[in-house]
Design a protein around this motif. Structure first.
Motif: not given
Length: 133
Positions: A61-68, A72-75, A105-109, A129-130
């Protein structure tokens, strides 16, 4: 020479029946302790796996937050990996899946780590949610 002492029927000591009853009580006590120690060790192993799974989910989760922060993260960033009992890549103890949904705008991880314990699949899930503006 000293005269022999006479033995009376009121001698103190344990009879064979008393010794057998005492041994039976001792054995039952030891079996009870063994049962509880076995359960304690089993629960300890389960809690260790659950704690590691939660840690592995939090790390991803932290890795994905840092990547964001940089993209922009997507599916298309959805994925999975397998980890060993120490959390190293390439093992077969844990399976970690992550899914990304929502708008830019609002991404759920959601990150789920699962493992098999005595034929039963256990899992831990973390989500956030990011805002990616």
């Amino acid at each position: 020479m000293e005269p022999r002492q006479k033995h009376t029927k009121n001698e103190s000591g344990f009879t064979l029946i008393e010794l057998l009853i005492g041994m039976a009580i001792l054995v039952m006590g030891l079996l009870t302790v063994n049962f509880f120690l076995g359960n304690l060790l089993n629960k300890s192993g389960h809690l260790e796996s659950a704690t590691l799974a939660t840690t592995l989910a939090a790390e991803k989760l932290e890795d994905l937050k840092n990547q964001a922060l940089t993209t922009t993260l997507s599916s298309s960033n959805n994925g999975s990996d397998t980890l060993d009992e120490n959390g190293n890549a390439g093992g077969n103890k844990f399976t970690r899946n992550w899914t990304i949904s929502g708008t830019s705008a609002q991404t759920d991880v959601v990150v789920t780590v699962s493992w098999n314990r005595s034929g039963v699949t256990e899992s831990r899930t973390l989500q956030t949610r990011l805002n990616q503006d």
